[in-house]
Enzyme design. Structure first.
Site, PDB file in Angstrom:
ATOM      1  N   ARG A 304       0.824  -1.207   0.000  1.00 22.36           N
ATOM      2  CA  ARG A 304       0.000   0.000   0.000  1.00 22.36           C
ATOM      3  C   ARG A 304       0.867   1.269   0.000  1.00 22.36           C
ATOM      4  O   ARG A 304       0.469   2.305  -0.540  1.00 22.36           O
ATOM      5  CB  ARG A 304      -1.015   0.009   1.144  1.00 22.36           C
ATOM      6  CG  ARG A 304      -2.168   0.958   0.903  1.00 22.36           C
ATOM      7  CD  ARG A 304      -3.237   0.897   1.974  1.00 22.36           C
ATOM      8  NE  ARG A 304      -4.338   0.005   1.695  1.00 22.36           N
ATOM      9  CZ  ARG A 304      -5.382   0.289   0.898  1.00 22.36           C
ATOM     10  NH1 ARG A 304      -5.461   1.458   0.297  1.00 22.36           N
ATOM     11  NH2 ARG A 304      -6.348  -0.576   0.717  1.00 22.36           N
ATOM     12  N   GLU A 705     -10.056   5.490   7.023  1.00 22.79           N
ATOM     13  CA  GLU A 705      -8.636   5.817   7.032  1.00 22.79           C
ATOM     14  C   GLU A 705      -8.241   7.121   6.341  1.00 22.79           C
ATOM     15  O   GLU A 705      -7.328   7.805   6.817  1.00 22.79           O
ATOM     16  CB  GLU A 705      -7.828   4.674   6.393  1.00 22.79           C
ATOM     17  CG  GLU A 705      -7.867   3.376   7.176  1.00 22.79           C
ATOM     18  CD  GLU A 705      -7.388   2.211   6.332  1.00 22.79           C
ATOM     19  OE1 GLU A 705      -8.122   1.785   5.425  1.00 22.79           O
ATOM     20  OE2 GLU A 705      -6.259   1.745   6.562  1.00 22.79           O
TER      21      GLU A 705
HETATM   22  N1  MTE Z   1     -12.537   4.559  14.336  1.00 23.06           N
HETATM   23  C1  MTE Z   1     -12.616   4.218  15.647  1.00 23.06           C
HETATM   24  N2  MTE Z   1     -13.396   4.936  16.458  1.00 23.06           N
HETATM   25  N3  MTE Z   1     -11.899   3.160  16.137  1.00 23.06           N
HETATM   26  C2  MTE Z   1     -11.071   2.418  15.331  1.00 23.06           C
HETATM   27  O1  MTE Z   1     -10.443   1.462  15.794  1.00 23.06           O
HETATM   28  N4  MTE Z   1     -10.166   2.098  13.066  1.00 23.06           N
HETATM   29  C3  MTE Z   1      -9.828   2.748  11.806  1.00 23.06           C
HETATM   30  C4  MTE Z   1     -11.061   3.428  11.215  1.00 23.06           C
HETATM   31  N5  MTE Z   1     -11.729   4.223  12.192  1.00 23.06           N
HETATM   32  C5  MTE Z   1     -10.971   2.772  13.946  1.00 23.06           C
HETATM   33  C6  MTE Z   1     -11.762   3.868  13.498  1.00 23.06           C
HETATM   34  C7  MTE Z   1      -9.283   1.843  10.818  1.00 23.06           C
HETATM   35  S1  MTE Z   1      -7.642   1.459  10.895  1.00 23.06           S
HETATM   36  C8  MTE Z   1     -10.038   1.333   9.816  1.00 23.06           C
HETATM   37  S2  MTE Z   1      -9.372   0.349   8.614  1.00 23.06           S
HETATM   38  C9  MTE Z   1     -11.470   1.591   9.728  1.00 23.06           C
HETATM   39  O2  MTE Z   1     -11.951   2.407  10.767  1.00 23.06           O
HETATM   40  C10 MTE Z   1     -12.207   0.262   9.766  1.00 23.06           C
HETATM   41  O3  MTE Z   1     -13.572   0.413   9.744  1.00 23.06           O
HETATM   42  P1  MTE Z   1     -14.392   0.679   8.394  1.00 23.06           P
HETATM   43  O4  MTE Z   1     -13.861  -0.276   7.381  1.00 23.06           O
HETATM   44  O5  MTE Z   1     -15.767   0.404   8.809  1.00 23.06           O
HETATM   45  O6  MTE Z   1     -14.144   2.091   8.017  1.00 23.06           O
HETATM   46  N1  HPA Z   2      -5.720  -2.601   4.013  1.00 22.38           N
HETATM   47  C1  HPA Z   2      -5.914  -2.920   5.293  1.00 22.38           C
HETATM   48  N2  HPA Z   2      -5.753  -4.101   5.772  1.00 22.38           N
HETATM   49  C2  HPA Z   2      -5.348  -5.043   4.945  1.00 22.38           C
HETATM   50  C3  HPA Z   2      -5.117  -4.787   3.601  1.00 22.38           C
HETATM   51  C4  HPA Z   2      -5.317  -3.497   3.106  1.00 22.38           C
HETATM   52  O1  HPA Z   2      -5.144  -3.192   1.927  1.00 22.38           O
HETATM   53  N3  HPA Z   2      -4.697  -5.925   3.043  1.00 22.38           N
HETATM   54  C5  HPA Z   2      -4.675  -6.841   4.042  1.00 22.38           C
HETATM   55  N4  HPA Z   2      -5.070  -6.304   5.188  1.00 22.38           N
HETATM   56 MO1  MOS Z   3      -7.247  -0.477   9.273  1.00 22.80          MO
HETATM   57  S1  MOS Z   3      -5.208  -0.145   9.372  1.00 22.80           S
HETATM   58  O1  MOS Z   3      -7.114  -1.205   7.701  1.00 22.80           O
HETATM   59  O2  MOS Z   3      -7.406  -1.736  10.359  1.00 22.80           O
END
Ligand code: MTE
Ligand code: HPA
Ligand code: MOS
Length: 780
Positions: A304, A705
């Site tokens: 990534r 993210e």
């Molecule tokens: N928001 C909160 N409150 N707590 C979390 O742990 N994780 C982040 C983001 N927002 C997180 C968060 C990360 S690393 C990711 S990948 C996404 O939420 C995952 O959730 P989503 O795929 O539903 O966005």
């Molecule tokens: N993003 C987050 N988590 C992951 C990914 C990615 O692209 N691939 C494997 N785990």
């Molecule tokens: Mo988020 S770093 O893809 O859990």
């Protein structure tokens, strides 16, 4: 719609791992981590610990009934050290006792003998010694070799970004409960129930169907529980297998910080070439990722970083190579942005350096190079770009020109305080970069009283995904969301899930919910048509009842459900969604890996106290591409949280290991995270709403993210304030830019007053324009 957890959260009634009522006979575990980062394990004297009253048993690698292995992508991570230790905190033994306190006391009584071996903490050193996790990867577009000669300006430099501690409020942990017939239920604080199931199955040597991994919610994950929840679950499950009793382990904060991996630190070398008009023509990049002692998710994180190495810019000639370097730190892991932020920081550093050397405003160069629809990313995908729209909306909405003038006036009038400003565009690809991971399932049941439950593979960790799932079902059934409950994520209800990660959880699971609901709705409409004696094409569901030809029929949701039940029509559905259209060929490093991209622009304003190096982030003003946000309140929360977490990474959070690989910043007294006093004085968020079709659920683009990377703007705003005070400051490109580093930067002198600039961390001016490019700062 309000977050469905808001009431139980504010009342303290939400259930986390440590709130699960204990079953009689529950025992408590604690792990002993290696005190040294690298060495040969010579001896483990358990006698004093074992004789402590209340200690039940101490487990080591000898007790593993399956395989002593928890590596996910690469099988290179033993659960328990066996022979060698590879990082400080690597589990050596697992004590099980009648209480938490006894288990922890017993851990302190274990005597360890380790013959030390040389320790590597620097990724460049590891790379030079051939210590790589996987072979290097190179992404290429155009031909940089032939492009350099067309460049009017070429700049080179080195940049470094440090790690970051996840600091989820809930620490890692698990609770394993033996059931009948060799089954186990493992409650785990994990983003990836299936990954836990797979790891536990392997370590115990029992089939996956014996294991129900259950997750109600997490007190935060941020990527730290995508892969690193597995070990704790495996320890508890293994102990509960041997003892036939429930075993629980919730890590102390100190153990969690010391034993788990963090965001990957990266070091990078870059070379950027521009035409006379300021267009970036060529970019070369070498990334050194500090993977730590085992692969964990590092190869995927590395990938990534390459995908996002040009951020929001179009560069016709790119060559980016990335090394995943094995060091003796705890294995570094996923962290919001997943390597993307580290890749983006370097191109921002390169552009900012070029602008400084050319005496231009960085934002002029940035804007000129934003990627447009139809242009190609280095990995072959063609952009559907909102980059310029976000940028221009931010410029006009937040009156960028007035801000620039305000800052110039302030800086002219003030000697000891300087303000800085930056633009931070972001472009983030949505999908797991491994195409095969982009799928999800949902199970929907409608009960005879009209109430509904849904279960998906999604894990709620504060990001609001459960609320979004309820919204999807409520919209499809057109009923009050209060009629819908979401159930804990469970590997017995939903199988073979991808982690809740990559910001794609709501898209993937939401589409599965949508499909399951659609199936049920279609059956219900047929039932309604039969009940009402009308053509099925004329009936629809609206506001909790059946409508015919645009008017309410009088047949309510509840009656409809009963009618379907008495007609023996299924009121349940299990649906599978897999993202269409995406593909990637790693042999060519080309394809269309992302369902879509999320764009945005942040303007950051800072004030720097030039006597003390202290600073404030005065305001961050964002235009964020949401497509059509299905829950603006939740999405705003995600943007604010991500932004502040990004600012923390760029400014104050400093993970420090000593040269023996021991973590120095292992408590909140030595590791500073943003608090309410250091959060931006103002956060303004505006959604760029678009009507274009996309693959997001209800066209509501993923938001988890991308906002973290707005935080990168804080670094460059601060750097510009430093330059405003001392135009010839020597500022290594190294994040975080802590107040200490800012202070040293403010009073730094050029090492080579004659203008030579080839020291590490700074630029050399080469190429055809070398002689005419000013090495004196344009501000002088
Ligand atoms: N928001 C909160 N409150 N707590 C979390 O742990 N994780 C982040 C983001 N927002 C997180 C968060 C990360 S690393 C990711 S990948 C996404 O939420 C995952 O959730 P989503 O795929 O539903 O966005
Ligand atoms: N993003 C987050 N988590 C992951 C990914 C990615 O692209 N691939 C494997 N785990
Ligand atoms: Mo988020 S770093 O893809 O859990």
């Amino acid at each position: 719609m309000k977050n469905i957890d808001s009431i139980t959260h504010t009342r303290g009634q939400s259930i986390y791992l440590d709130d699960i009522p204990l079953i009689q006979g529950t025992l408590f575990g604690a792990a002993l981590g290696s005190p040294l980062a690298h060495g040969i394990l010579k001896g483990l004297d358990l006698s004093a610990a074992e004789s402590l009253p209340g200690v039940v048993r101490i487990f080591t690698h000898k007790d593993v009934t399956g395989e002593n292995q928890i590596g996910g992508i690469v099988p290179d991570e033993p659960l328990f050290a066996d022979g060698h230790v590879h990082f400080c905190g690597m589990p050596l033994a697992f004590v099980v006792a009648h209480s938490d306190e006894i288990a922890r006391e017993a851990v302190r009584k274990i005597r360890v003998e380790i013959e030390p071996l040389p320790v590597i903490t620097d990724p460049r050193e590891a790379q030079a010694k051939g210590e790589l996790i996987v072979p290097p990867r190179t992404f290429q577009l155009g031909d940089t070799q032939s492009a350099w000669k067309d460049c009017a300006h070429i700049f080179e430099g080195r940049s470094d970004t440090n790690g970051q501690e996840h600091l989820y409020i809930e620490t890692q942990g698990a609770y394993s409960v033996p059931l009948e017939n060799g089954n186990f239920r493992v409650y785990s604080s994990t983003q990836a129930p299936t990954a836990v199931q797979r790891a536990v199955s392997k370590v115990m040597g029992i089939p996956m169907h014996c294991l129900d991994i259950e997750v109600t919610r997490l007190g935060g994950g941020f990527g730290g529980k995508e892969d690193q929840a597995n070990g704790w679950a495996a320890l508890c499950a293994l102990a509960s297998l041997h003892l036939g009793q429930p075993v629980k382990y919730a890590l102390s904060r100190a153990d969690d910080i010391a034993m788990t991996g963090k965001r990957h630190p990266y070091s990078a070398d870059f070379r950027i070439g521009l035409g006379k008009d300021g267009k970036i023509l060529a970019y070369e990049l070498t990334l050194f990722q500090n993977a730590g002692a085992a692969a964990d998710l590092s190869p995927a994180v590395l990938e990534r970083s390459l995908f996002h190495c040009t951020n929001s810019y179009f560069i016709p000639n790119v060559k980016a190579t990335a090394y995943s370097c094995r060091t003796h730190l705890p294995p570094n892991t996923a962290f919001r942005g997943f390597g993307g932020p580290q890749g983006m920081f370097v191109i921002e550093a390169a552009i900012s350096l070029a602008a400084e050397k050319l005496g231009m405003d960085t934002s002029v160069l940035q804007k000129k190079n934003l990627i447009r629809t139809g242009e190609e990313f280095p990995y072959g995908q063609i952009a559907q770009s909102e980059a310029l729209e976000c940028w221009e909306k931010a410029e006009s909405l937040y009156q960028a020109d007035a801000l620039r003038k305000e800052i110039a006036d302030f800086n002219a009038a003030n000697a000891l305080f300087k303000k800085g400003m930056s633009f931070q565009p972001v472009c983030f690809g949505i999908s797991f970069t491994k195409t095969f991971m982009n799928h999800a399932r949902a199970l929907v049941h409608v009960y005879t009283d009209g109430s509904v439950t849904i279960t998906t593979g999604a894990v709620e960790m504060g990001q609001g995904v459960s609320t979004k799932m309820v919204q999807v079902a409520a919209a499809m059934f057109s009923i009050d969301p209060a009629k819908i409950r979401i159930q804990a994520t469970s590997t017995w209800r939903i199988a073979n899930t991808s982690p809740s990660a990559a910001s794609a959880t709501a898209d993937l699971n939401g589409k599965a919910v949508l499909m399951a609901c659609t199936e049920i709705v279609n059956r219900l409409l047929a039932v309604a048509a039969a009940e009402l004696g009308v053509d099925a094409a004329l009936v629809g569901l609206k506001d909790g009842s059946v409508w015919v030809n645009g008017t309410p029929s009088g047949l309510g949701w509840k009656q409809l459900i009963l009618a379907a039940f008495t007609r023996r029509v299924s009121l349940s559905e299990h649906a599978h969604y897999a993202t269409p259209d995406i593909h990637f060929d790693p042999s060519k490093e080309k394809g269309h890996p992302f369902a879509y991209h999320v764009y945005g622009t942040a303007i950051t304003l800072v004030t720097l106290d030039c006597l003390r190096g202290r600073y404030t982030i005065d305001a961050v003003r964002v235009v964020h591409d949401s497509g059509a946000s299905m829950n603006p309140l939740i999405d705003k929360g995600q943007i604010e949280g991500g932004l502040v977490q990004g600012i923390g990474w760029m400014t104050m959070e400093e993970v420090l290991y000593d040269d023996k690989g021991k973590l120095l910043t292992n408590a909140l007294s030595t590791y500073k995270v943003p608090d309410i006093y250091s959060a931006p004085g103002e956060i303004a968020i505006d959604f760029l709403h678009t009507e274009k079709d996309n693959l997001a659920i209800f066209r509501s683009k993923a938001v988890g993210e991308p906002p973290l990377m707005y935080g990168i703007g804080a670094y460059f705003a601060l750097a510009s304030a430093i330059k405003a005070f001392n135009p010839s400051a020597v500022l290594p490109i190294s994040a975080p830019l802590t107040p200490e580093k800012a202070l040293m930067g403010l009073y730094s002198q050029p090492l080579y007053p004659d203008g030579q600039q080839d020291r590490p961390g700074h630029s050399a001016v080469t190429g055809p324009m070398a002689s005419s490019t000013a090495t004196r700062s344009p501000h002088e």
